[in-house]
Every structure is written in C-alpha cells, then in structure tokens.
Scaffold this motif. Structure first.
Motif, mmCIF file in Angstrom:
data_model
loop_
_atom_site.group_PDB
_atom_site.id
_atom_site.type_symbol
_atom_site.label_atom_id
_atom_site.label_comp_id
_atom_site.label_asym_id
_atom_site.label_seq_id
_atom_site.Cartn_x
_atom_site.Cartn_y
_atom_site.Cartn_z
ATOM 1 N N ALA A 23 0.829 -1.205 0.000
ATOM 2 C CA ALA A 23 0.000 0.000 0.000
ATOM 3 C C ALA A 23 0.864 1.255 0.000
ATOM 4 C CB ALA A 23 -0.943 -0.003 1.205
ATOM 5 N N ASP A 24 1.920 1.258 0.807
ATOM 6 C CA ASP A 24 2.851 2.395 0.824
ATOM 7 C C ASP A 24 3.440 2.629 -0.565
ATOM 8 O OD1 ASP A 24 2.719 3.132 3.562
ATOM 9 O OD2 ASP A 24 4.238 1.644 4.109
ATOM 10 N N PHE A 85 -7.408 -1.743 -1.854
ATOM 11 C CA PHE A 85 -6.743 -2.295 -0.677
ATOM 12 C C PHE A 85 -7.698 -3.103 0.196
ATOM 13 C CE2 PHE A 85 -4.312 1.772 -1.329
ATOM 14 C CZ PHE A 85 -3.216 1.172 -1.913
ATOM 15 N N ILE A 86 -8.997 -2.833 0.055
ATOM 16 C CA ILE A 86 -10.003 -3.534 0.844
ATOM 17 C C ILE A 86 -11.206 -3.878 -0.044
ATOM 18 C CG2 ILE A 86 -9.317 -2.380 2.991
ATOM 19 C CD1 ILE A 86 -11.886 -0.669 2.784
ATOM 20 N N CYS A 98 -7.961 -6.671 1.316
ATOM 21 C CA CYS A 98 -7.825 -7.461 0.093
ATOM 22 C C CYS A 98 -6.598 -8.361 0.211
ATOM 23 C CB CYS A 98 -7.674 -6.528 -1.106
ATOM 24 S SG CYS A 98 -7.421 -7.386 -2.667
ATOM 25 N N SER A 99 -6.747 -9.616 -0.181
ATOM 26 C CA SER A 99 -5.612 -10.545 -0.134
ATOM 27 C C SER A 99 -4.742 -10.459 -1.380
ATOM 28 C CB SER A 99 -6.105 -11.986 0.064
ATOM 29 O OG SER A 99 -6.794 -12.426 -1.082
ATOM 30 N N GLN A 100 -5.203 -9.719 -2.397
ATOM 31 C CA GLN A 100 -4.448 -9.581 -3.647
ATOM 32 C C GLN A 100 -4.410 -8.124 -4.107
ATOM 33 O OE1 GLN A 100 -5.764 -12.433 -6.671
ATOM 34 N NE2 GLN A 100 -6.973 -13.406 -5.074
ATOM 35 N N PRO A 101 -3.975 -7.204 -3.238
ATOM 36 C CA PRO A 101 -3.989 -5.798 -3.649
ATOM 37 C C PRO A 101 -3.086 -5.567 -4.856
ATOM 38 C CG PRO A 101 -2.702 -6.071 -1.659
ATOM 39 C CD PRO A 101 -3.357 -7.387 -1.944
ATOM 40 N N GLY A 102 -3.516 -4.693 -5.713
ATOM 41 C CA GLY A 102 -2.719 -4.353 -6.880
ATOM 42 C C GLY A 102 -2.969 -5.240 -8.083
ATOM 43 N N SER A 103 -3.724 -6.310 -7.911
ATOM 44 C CA SER A 103 -4.009 -7.172 -9.057
ATOM 45 C C SER A 103 -5.486 -7.060 -9.414
ATOM 46 C CB SER A 103 -3.657 -8.628 -8.750
ATOM 47 O OG SER A 103 -4.534 -9.150 -7.783
ATOM 48 N N GLU A 120 -10.860 -14.569 1.342
ATOM 49 C CA GLU A 120 -11.020 -14.164 -0.065
ATOM 50 C C GLU A 120 -10.403 -15.240 -0.942
ATOM 51 O OE1 GLU A 120 -9.413 -10.760 -3.155
ATOM 52 O OE2 GLU A 120 -9.327 -10.354 -1.009
ATOM 53 N N THR A 121 -11.087 -15.559 -2.006
ATOM 54 C CA THR A 121 -10.589 -16.551 -2.947
ATOM 55 C C THR A 121 -11.057 -16.160 -4.341
ATOM 56 O OG1 THR A 121 -10.442 -18.921 -3.413
ATOM 57 C CG2 THR A 121 -12.564 -18.096 -2.626
ATOM 58 N N ALA A 122 -10.621 -16.883 -5.337
ATOM 59 C CA ALA A 122 -11.063 -16.669 -6.716
ATOM 60 C C ALA A 122 -11.889 -17.872 -7.129
ATOM 61 C CB ALA A 122 -9.867 -16.507 -7.641
ATOM 62 N N VAL A 123 -12.880 -17.650 -7.940
ATOM 63 C CA VAL A 123 -13.757 -18.724 -8.381
ATOM 64 C C VAL A 123 -13.744 -18.771 -9.898
ATOM 65 C CG1 VAL A 123 -16.117 -19.579 -8.388
ATOM 66 C CG2 VAL A 123 -15.223 -18.469 -6.371
ATOM 67 N N SER A 124 -13.534 -19.951 -10.451
ATOM 68 C CA SER A 124 -13.477 -20.077 -11.904
ATOM 69 C C SER A 124 -14.855 -19.997 -12.550
ATOM 70 C CB SER A 124 -12.794 -21.388 -12.291
ATOM 71 O OG SER A 124 -13.510 -22.476 -11.760
#
Length: 160
Positions: A23-24, A85-86, A98-103, A120-124
């Motif tokens: 984040a910084d 970020f959240i 967010c577990s994947q900030p910046g993506s 948090e997860t991703a779902v196909s």
C-alpha cells in the motif's frame, strides 16, 4: 485441497507487513496521500481475517486518538476501497483487507457462520456467469460472490 488465507495457518505478521508495504509503494508511485488515518485503518482491517463494520473501525481509531467522527472512518474506508486495498462484504455490511492488492481480480468471499472469519478466494465459475451475461447482451462491470458456511476449524470443533 488448496487452503485459503484466512482459514489456514500462515505467517500473519508477514502477511500484514507485506500488505502495508504494498500500500505504501502503490500510494507513493501513484502520488496518493496515504495518511496516518488511512494507513491505520488498513492496519486495523489487516489484524485479523474478520470483516469489520465502519463503526467498529471508528471505535478503534477513536481509541487511538485518530478521530471520533464517522466521516473520518468512512473517508478512509472509501479511499482504501477505491484503490483496491479492501473489499466491502455486502452480506455483513463490513470491510475486509484485500488478499491480492494491486491485481485485477473478481473476488469471492467465504464467510464462516461460526467464528465470523472471512476468506477471499477466486472462483473459476465467474467465466460461466460472464458468458451467460454476454449471451443475453448484458455487460458485467463488477461481480462479488459471497458464500456462508463453516471454516475447517469450526467444522472440526463441531465434530468433537
């Protein structure tokens, strides 16, 4: 079985420091003001894998002498949300780091009804939703999937 951060053991101290460094860096590269209140708000949300309401965040900020008026928390949360970020957990009317900030990603959230942790997860399956929308002429701009159930620890506790 892939474990999901939030429901698996991991180096949480590293998890928090890494997210704050990201984040910084992001704010510095994009000339954004990452104020003390914004940084601390993110830090509060990173402390556990549980979602927190705006007033819970405000109470923590107030206790640390960083402001006592609701706009303080809402402005910080809005900044963090706008910059990825959240996330806002609609079902809980709460926020989580967010577990994947910046993506760029379409998150899915697993909400434990026992311990209230959120992962948090991703779902196909988002691809099939996108295809269905496309087939009907609908253009999806944002998708959020939230599922409630029990995390592995709560399942284990219930089995005892």
């Amino acid at each position: 079985m892939n474990s999901v951060v939030g429901f698996s053991h991991h180096d949480h101290k590293h998890c928090v420091s890494h997210a704050l460094r990201q984040a910084d860096d992001y704010c510095r590269l994009n000339n954004l003001r990452f104020t003390k209140v914004r940084r601390r708000t993110l830090g509060i949300l990173l402390e556990s894998h549980s979602a927190m309401g705006a007033y819970d965040v405000l109470e923590r900020l107030k206790g640390e002498g960083l402001g006592s008026k609701p706009p303080i928390a809402y402005r910080a949360l809005s900044f963090l949300l706008e910059n990825g970020f959240i996330h806002r957990i609609e079902r809980l009317n709460a926020y989580i780091a967010c577990s994947q900030p910046g993506s760029s990603h379409e998150p899915a959230f697993l909400i434990c009804t026992g311990c209230k942790s959120v992962a948090e997860t991703a779902v196909s399956s988002a691809g099939s939703l996108t295809q269905c929308a496309r087939d009907s002429g609908f253009e999806i701009q944002h998708t959020t999937l939230e599922a409630e159930g029990q995390c592995p620890s709560c399942q284990q506790d219930a089995a005892r």
